[in-house]
Design a protein around this motif. Structure first.
Motif, short mmCIF file in Angstrom:
data_model
loop_
_atom_site.label_atom_id
_atom_site.label_comp_id
_atom_site.label_asym_id
_atom_site.label_seq_id
_atom_site.Cartn_x
_atom_site.Cartn_y
_atom_site.Cartn_z
N SER A 1 63.59 42.55 65.03
CA SER A 1 63.46 41.58 66.11
C SER A 1 63.34 40.16 65.56
O SER A 1 63.22 39.96 64.35
CB SER A 1 62.24 41.91 66.97
N GLU A 2 63.32 39.17 66.46
CA GLU A 2 63.23 37.77 66.05
C GLU A 2 61.83 37.36 65.63
O GLU A 2 61.66 36.42 64.86
CB GLU A 2 63.70 36.86 67.19
N ASP A 3 60.82 38.03 66.15
CA ASP A 3 59.45 37.58 65.92
C ASP A 3 58.52 38.69 65.42
O ASP A 3 57.45 38.94 66.00
CB ASP A 3 58.87 36.99 67.22
N LYS B 1 64.75 29.28 60.55
CA LYS B 1 65.58 30.07 61.48
C LYS B 1 67.02 29.57 61.47
O LYS B 1 67.97 30.36 61.46
CB LYS B 1 65.01 30.00 62.89
N ASP C 1 64.44 35.32 61.90
CA ASP C 1 63.07 35.61 62.32
C ASP C 1 62.09 34.49 61.94
O ASP C 1 60.91 34.56 62.28
CB ASP C 1 62.59 36.94 61.72
#
Length: 627
Positions: A304-306, A351, A362
């Motif tokens: 995921s991104e975070d 990012k 991320d």
């Protein structure tokens, strides 16, 4: 051939039938009365006997029954006879195969057995008709005929799976689509349209299934493996201790990027105790169930991104952070001071760097990202096709001032019209014409010496779309033509640039035909479905972050297409899998064809069943128009 019967003959048969019924009823009544009176007579005789005599008789009868039961259990019974393919229909009743038969299955022979395909060997049959176990398929002989999940078990112990034989790497068989579909449902294979080929991916999936279900892990799908696979007792796939393969290596690499695996030497492709400990630590920090196993939720969070990493976070201070900030500043990603503090602006710059350099976006400063930033091959910051925001709008307004596009095109989205305008500006100002706004192009664009578009370009920039198109076609010099094309005429320029982008994307995709499928891989010679789409878009000049097939469903970056029939060449197709928790993506080629990285085929391939087949239309969710 039809048989005709006279009415008079039919009436005779009817009368005979009625008479037969009367006789049978009379006989039944007589037999019933006889049985009743016989039982009554015996019971009256017994009641006249002394009580002691009755007890002795009852005890003797019970002893005899017990002895009969003991002997029945102790003596060896007759082995059930398994029907061979040749004698199945002639001597033994064979239950119908309840498994769905593929539409293109060849007709059965006279024995009711499907023809054996090339490379498939029939099970050995003795003269007595019994199947002989042997080789890698010794498990067939021990398979219980009425075991759970084997609906082919008939009451007399015969097999309904006529024509089934052990499947191994390279085989083609009508049972393979069923096997692949079930493996996908359980998570041992990524979602895709099943095929008839038992390839390397299928073999490895069977090996993993066997290991997770306490079977001999040989990668051969015999009757015992098949029976358990199709049963409700089959365990779903969860990556865990003891697993191995490229999917495990992909997870280890991600854990290394996030700082949970501290040494690159531990990225081995084998799920050992160190990997298990790293997974548990990741799960704890990300508030997941810390069982040390990588299921769907853990995998989705990993990419995921975070995700919560073990690397630097906002507020941390370190000399390494200062070194990275200096490098990011030189590359054009960071404008603040190299204070050594990990600020939100630093995370945003990281990012952007990750997006441009093909890393998972991320904002984490892990070892992979740090090494990439400090490397000599790090790509400088550019604003390019697919980007959006205030920086893009600023560039578009400046291009409009210089008459390369109309002011109405300053939307904040870097599309094909903007890309063509940038190319025209670069050519006019003797810059490298790649359609990307890097440091050199940006400085030149906002300098006082920036050259405006030529006169023909200027006139077309302020005219209507048709005028622009006309001006473009009437221009003779290359410079004028470039300027006119880039001015952004609403029809000609857009369709021209869109066509170029689509063909470049497909050219890159087709150059990877035959490349191996590896779960989690993003190129350049191995891919999974989302990694393949990501690689092709990035190399076609589209600024896009890495997204899994699930994340593609909710992106707002591109125009969404809701009907499969409305899709055009170059669209990104998004499908569900065996459930909504699984999915697949590919690139539409038009005419019902798609190029994708296929888990069932084991490689990048072209499929032509997107519109006409039964699988893809029923699993279609949406598409996205990039160009």
């Amino acid at each position: 051939m039809k048989i005709r019967i006279k009415k008079s003959t039919a009436r005779k048969f009817q009368r005979a039938g009625r008479q037969a019924k009367k006789v049978l009823r009379s006989a039944a009544r007589t037999a019933g009365r006889g049985a009743y009176y016989g039982v009554r007579s015996v019971s009256r005789s017994l009641m006249r006997l002394p009580v002691k005599t009755l007890w002795i008789g009852l005890g003797s009868l019970s002893t005899v029954l017990v002895l009969v039961i003991i002997l029945a259990l102790a003596l060896p019974g007759r082995k059930p006879v398994v029907a061979s393919a040749e004698t199945a229909s002639a001597e033994y009743p064979v239950a119908a195969n309840v498994f769905e038969t593929p539409l293109d299955e060849p007709a059965a022979n006279e024995a009711g057995v499907p023809p054996v395909s090339d490379g498939q060997q029939s099970a050995p049959v003795s003269s007595g008709g019994e199947e002989q176990p042997g080789g890698a398929e010794a498990e067939n002989a021990a398979a219980p005929q009425d075991s759970p999940g084997n609906p082919g078990g008939a009451e007399d112990g015969t097999l309904a799976l006529t024509g089934f034989t052990a499947l191994s790497d390279g085989d083609e068989n009508d049972y393979v689509p069923e096997i692949q579909a079930r493996l996908m449902e359980l998570g041992y294979m990524d979602s895709d349209e099943p095929t008839r080929r038992y390839g390397n991916i299928t073999r490895h999936a069977i090996e993993t299934f066997q290991a997770h279900n306490t079977l001999d892990s040989d990668g051969v799908c015999g009757l015992t493996t098949y029976t358990l696979l199709m049963s409700d007792s089959a365990k779903e796939y969860v990556m865990q201790l003891g697993d191995s393969g490229e999917a495990v290596e992909s997870v280890q690499q991600r854990l290394y990027e996030l700082g949970y695996i501290t040494s690159k030497s531990n990225v081995t492709g084998t799920f050992g105790e160190k990997t298990q400990a790293a997974v548990m630590e990741f799960q704890k920090k990300n508030k997941l169930s810390d069982d040390g196993k990588v299921g769907d939720k853990t995998l989705e969070t990993l990419f995921s991104e975070d995700p919560v990493s073990k690397c630097f976070s906002v507020g941390d201070k370190d000399e390494v952070i200062a070194t990275v900030q200096k490098r990011l500043k030189k590359l054009g990603y960071f404008t603040g001071s190299a204070s050594g503090e990990y600020t939100r602006a630093t995370a945003t710059a990281i990012k952007k760097f990750q997006s441009v350099n093909g890393l998972v976006v991320d904002g984490t400063l892990g070892p992979t990202t740090k090494d990439a930033i400090l490397s000599s091959g790090a790509q400088a910051n550019v604003i390019q096709l697919g980007d959006k925001g205030s920086d893009v709008e600023k560039i578009q307004k400046r291009l409009a001032e210089l008459n390369y596009i109309r002011s109405a095109n300053a939307t904040g989205y870097f599309g094909e019209i903007t890309q063509e305008a940038v190319i025209a500006f670069q050519k006019r100002n003797s810059l490298h014409a790649d359609g990307k706004v890097g440091t050199g192009t940006y400085d030149s664009l906002f300098s006082s010496g920036a050259k405006k578009a030529s006169s023909s370009s200027s006139s077309s920039g302020s005219s209507s779309g048709s005028g622009s198109s006309s001006g473009s076609s009437g221009s003779s010099s290359s410079g004028s033509s470039s300027g006119s094309s880039s001015s952004g005429g609403s029809s000609g320029s857009s369709s021209s640039s869109s066509g170029k982008g689509v063909e470049k994307l497909i050219e890159i995709a087709e150059s990877k035909l035959g490349c191996k499928y590896v779960s989690g891989a993003k190129g350049a010679s191995t891919f999974d479905c989302s990694g393949f789409v990501y690689y092709c878009l990035r190399n076609a000049g589209v600024s896009v972050k890495y997204m899994t097939s699930i994340a593609w469903r909710s992106t707002g970056q591109f125009k969404k297409i809701t009907s499969l029939r409305d899709c055009v060449r170059g669209d990104i197709l998004v499908f569900s899998g065996s459930s909504m928790a699984k999915g697949h993506v590919g690139i539409y080629l038009g005419s019902g064809k798609m190029i994708d990285a296929s888990s069932s085929a084991g490689c990048v391939r072209v499929t032509s069943t997107v519109l006409s087949g039964s699988y893809w239309p029923s699993h279609f969710l949406m598409a996205y128009r990039v160009f």
